[in-house]
Design a protein around this motif. Sequence first.
Motif, PDB file in Angstrom:
ATOM      1  N   LEU A 224      41.728  38.090  40.188  1.00 41.17           N
ATOM      2  CA  LEU A 224      41.206  38.671  38.950  1.00 41.17           C
ATOM      3  C   LEU A 224      40.375  39.918  39.230  1.00 41.17           C
ATOM      4  CD1 LEU A 224      40.021  35.594  36.848  1.00 41.17           C
ATOM      5  CD2 LEU A 224      42.044  36.972  36.526  1.00 41.17           C
ATOM      6  N   GLY A 225      39.752  39.991  40.368  1.00 41.05           N
ATOM      7  CA  GLY A 225      38.836  41.111  40.642  1.00 41.05           C
ATOM      8  C   GLY A 225      39.490  42.099  41.473  1.00 41.05           C
TER       9      GLY A 225
ATOM     10  N   VAL B  26      30.896  36.848  38.767  1.00 38.56           N
ATOM     11  CA  VAL B  26      31.707  35.632  38.862  1.00 38.56           C
ATOM     12  C   VAL B  26      33.187  35.981  38.825  1.00 38.56           C
ATOM     13  CG1 VAL B  26      32.359  33.507  37.649  1.00 38.56           C
ATOM     14  CG2 VAL B  26      29.952  34.093  37.931  1.00 38.56           C
ATOM     15  N   VAL B  27      33.581  36.880  37.934  1.00 34.59           N
ATOM     16  CA  VAL B  27      34.990  37.251  37.824  1.00 34.59           C
ATOM     17  C   VAL B  27      35.450  37.988  39.076  1.00 34.59           C
ATOM     18  CG1 VAL B  27      36.592  38.762  36.545  1.00 34.59           C
ATOM     19  CG2 VAL B  27      35.034  37.270  35.301  1.00 34.59           C
ATOM     20  N   SER B  28      34.576  38.797  39.656  1.00 31.72           N
ATOM     21  CA  SER B  28      34.981  39.554  40.852  1.00 31.72           C
ATOM     22  C   SER B  28      35.175  38.646  42.056  1.00 31.72           C
ATOM     23  CB  SER B  28      33.958  40.650  41.178  1.00 31.72           C
ATOM     24  OG  SER B  28      32.732  40.059  41.588  1.00 31.72           O
ATOM     25  N   MET B  29      34.562  37.454  42.044  1.00 35.04           N
ATOM     26  CA  MET B  29      34.734  36.524  43.164  1.00 35.04           C
ATOM     27  C   MET B  29      35.989  35.656  43.021  1.00 35.04           C
ATOM     28  SD  MET B  29      30.917  35.286  44.218  1.00 35.04           S
ATOM     29  CE  MET B  29      30.482  34.576  42.645  1.00 35.04           C
ATOM     30  N   VAL B  30      36.600  35.633  41.845  1.00 40.12           N
ATOM     31  CA  VAL B  30      37.816  34.838  41.645  1.00 40.12           C
ATOM     32  C   VAL B  30      38.998  35.630  42.197  1.00 40.12           C
ATOM     33  CG1 VAL B  30      39.343  33.810  39.906  1.00 40.12           C
ATOM     34  CG2 VAL B  30      36.859  33.739  39.587  1.00 40.12           C
ATOM     35  N   PRO B  31      39.743  35.018  43.145  1.00 37.07           N
ATOM     36  CA  PRO B  31      40.884  35.742  43.724  1.00 37.07           C
ATOM     37  C   PRO B  31      41.952  36.022  42.669  1.00 37.07           C
ATOM     38  CG  PRO B  31      40.531  33.610  44.818  1.00 37.07           C
ATOM     39  CD  PRO B  31      39.570  33.701  43.709  1.00 37.07           C
TER      40      PRO B  31
END
Length: 75
Positions: A74-75, A67-72
């Motif tokens: 943050l990942g 989920v965090v890697s899909m947030v622009p």
Amino acid sequence: MASAISSLMSSAFGTSRVGTGGRGRRRHQHVPSSPASAHDLLRRNLLLYGLGGLVLPFLGIKAIDLVVSMVPGLG
């Protein structure tokens, strides 16, 4: 003074037996259970708590990572 505090504590926790008409006592209810061997209980508890305690956190961490890697930004 001590008797007043004692009376307040008794009424707060339902331990007074005078004038309650049996309402101050709690009745214990039987929880139904079935006899099981120690082996069966150990197997069930290890499956439930052992695997759940070891595998589930890793799956949860991986889900949070995805989920965090899909947030622009943050990942």
